[in-house]
Design a protein around this motif. Structure first.
Motif, short mmCIF file in Angstrom:
data_model
loop_
_atom_site.label_atom_id
_atom_site.label_comp_id
_atom_site.label_asym_id
_atom_site.label_seq_id
_atom_site.Cartn_x
_atom_site.Cartn_y
_atom_site.Cartn_z
N ALA A 17 -18.13 84.60 56.48
CA ALA A 17 -16.72 84.76 56.13
C ALA A 17 -15.93 83.53 56.54
CB ALA A 17 -16.14 86.00 56.78
N LEU A 18 -16.14 83.07 57.76
CA LEU A 18 -15.42 81.89 58.25
C LEU A 18 -15.77 80.64 57.44
CD1 LEU A 18 -15.60 82.46 62.10
CD2 LEU A 18 -13.57 82.60 60.65
N LYS A 19 -17.03 80.49 57.09
CA LYS A 19 -17.46 79.33 56.31
C LYS A 19 -16.83 79.34 54.92
CE LYS A 19 -21.83 78.92 58.75
NZ LYS A 19 -23.26 79.15 58.71
N ILE A 20 -16.84 80.49 54.27
CA ILE A 20 -16.28 80.60 52.93
C ILE A 20 -14.77 80.40 52.96
CG2 ILE A 20 -15.90 82.17 50.98
CD1 ILE A 20 -18.62 83.48 51.79
N GLY A 25 -10.11 77.20 51.77
CA GLY A 25 -8.77 77.01 52.31
C GLY A 25 -8.00 78.30 52.48
N LEU A 26 -8.72 79.38 52.76
CA LEU A 26 -8.08 80.69 52.95
C LEU A 26 -7.82 80.95 54.42
CD1 LEU A 26 -10.33 82.75 50.53
CD2 LEU A 26 -8.01 81.93 50.09
N GLU A 27 -6.93 81.88 54.67
CA GLU A 27 -6.60 82.27 56.04
C GLU A 27 -7.81 82.92 56.70
OE1 GLU A 27 -3.50 85.33 58.22
OE2 GLU A 27 -3.12 84.71 56.18
N GLU A 28 -8.02 82.61 57.98
CA GLU A 28 -9.13 83.23 58.72
C GLU A 28 -8.96 84.74 58.74
OE1 GLU A 28 -9.60 81.69 62.63
OE2 GLU A 28 -10.31 79.76 61.93
N GLY A 29 -10.04 85.44 58.49
CA GLY A 29 -10.03 86.89 58.54
C GLY A 29 -9.84 87.55 57.19
N TYR A 30 -9.54 86.78 56.18
CA TYR A 30 -9.27 87.34 54.84
C TYR A 30 -10.44 88.19 54.34
CZ TYR A 30 -8.33 87.49 49.83
OH TYR A 30 -8.13 87.92 48.55
N PHE A 31 -11.64 87.63 54.38
CA PHE A 31 -12.80 88.37 53.87
C PHE A 31 -13.20 89.53 54.77
CE2 PHE A 31 -13.46 84.52 51.30
CZ PHE A 31 -13.53 85.12 50.07
N MET A 32 -12.97 89.42 56.06
CA MET A 32 -13.29 90.52 56.96
C MET A 32 -12.36 91.71 56.69
SD MET A 32 -15.99 89.50 58.31
CE MET A 32 -16.22 91.01 59.19
N ILE A 33 -11.11 91.41 56.39
CA ILE A 33 -10.17 92.49 56.05
C ILE A 33 -10.61 93.17 54.76
CG2 ILE A 33 -7.79 92.95 55.29
CD1 ILE A 33 -6.94 90.71 57.29
N LEU A 34 -11.01 92.39 53.77
CA LEU A 34 -11.51 92.98 52.52
C LEU A 34 -12.74 93.84 52.78
CD1 LEU A 34 -11.22 90.05 49.96
CD2 LEU A 34 -9.71 92.02 50.22
N GLN A 35 -13.62 93.40 53.67
CA GLN A 35 -14.83 94.17 53.98
C GLN A 35 -14.47 95.51 54.61
OE1 GLN A 35 -18.25 93.27 53.37
NE2 GLN A 35 -18.40 95.46 53.77
N VAL A 36 -13.49 95.52 55.49
CA VAL A 36 -13.07 96.77 56.13
C VAL A 36 -12.51 97.74 55.09
CG1 VAL A 36 -11.40 97.79 57.72
CG2 VAL A 36 -12.68 95.78 58.39
N TYR A 37 -11.67 97.24 54.17
CA TYR A 37 -11.14 98.10 53.12
C TYR A 37 -12.25 98.65 52.23
CZ TYR A 37 -6.25 97.10 54.13
OH TYR A 37 -5.02 97.01 54.72
N TYR A 38 -13.23 97.82 51.93
CA TYR A 38 -14.38 98.26 51.15
C TYR A 38 -15.15 99.36 51.88
CZ TYR A 38 -18.87 98.23 48.80
OH TYR A 38 -20.02 98.62 48.16
#
Length: 47
Positions: A17-20, A25-38
């Motif tokens: 997530a951090l690498k992507i 150029g996205l905010e840190e934590g963006y993908f982890m938040i999406l994973q939690v919602y999923y």
């Protein structure tokens, strides 16, 4: 790795997530938040 995640064969974890996020150029934590919602939606479906 990314293909596995997008096809639902693998969950997003912190390291990729951090690498992507950095590469895109996205905010840190963006993908982890999406994973939690999923995960929440999947849990609701299973109930």
């Amino acid at each position: 790795m990314l293909t596995s995640i997008t096809k639902g064969k693998r969950v997003m974890n912190t390291s990729p997530a951090l690498k992507i996020e950095e590469a895109l150029g996205l905010e840190e934590g963006y993908f982890m938040i999406l994973q939690v919602y999923y995960n929440i939606e999947q849990e609701k479906k299973d109930e």
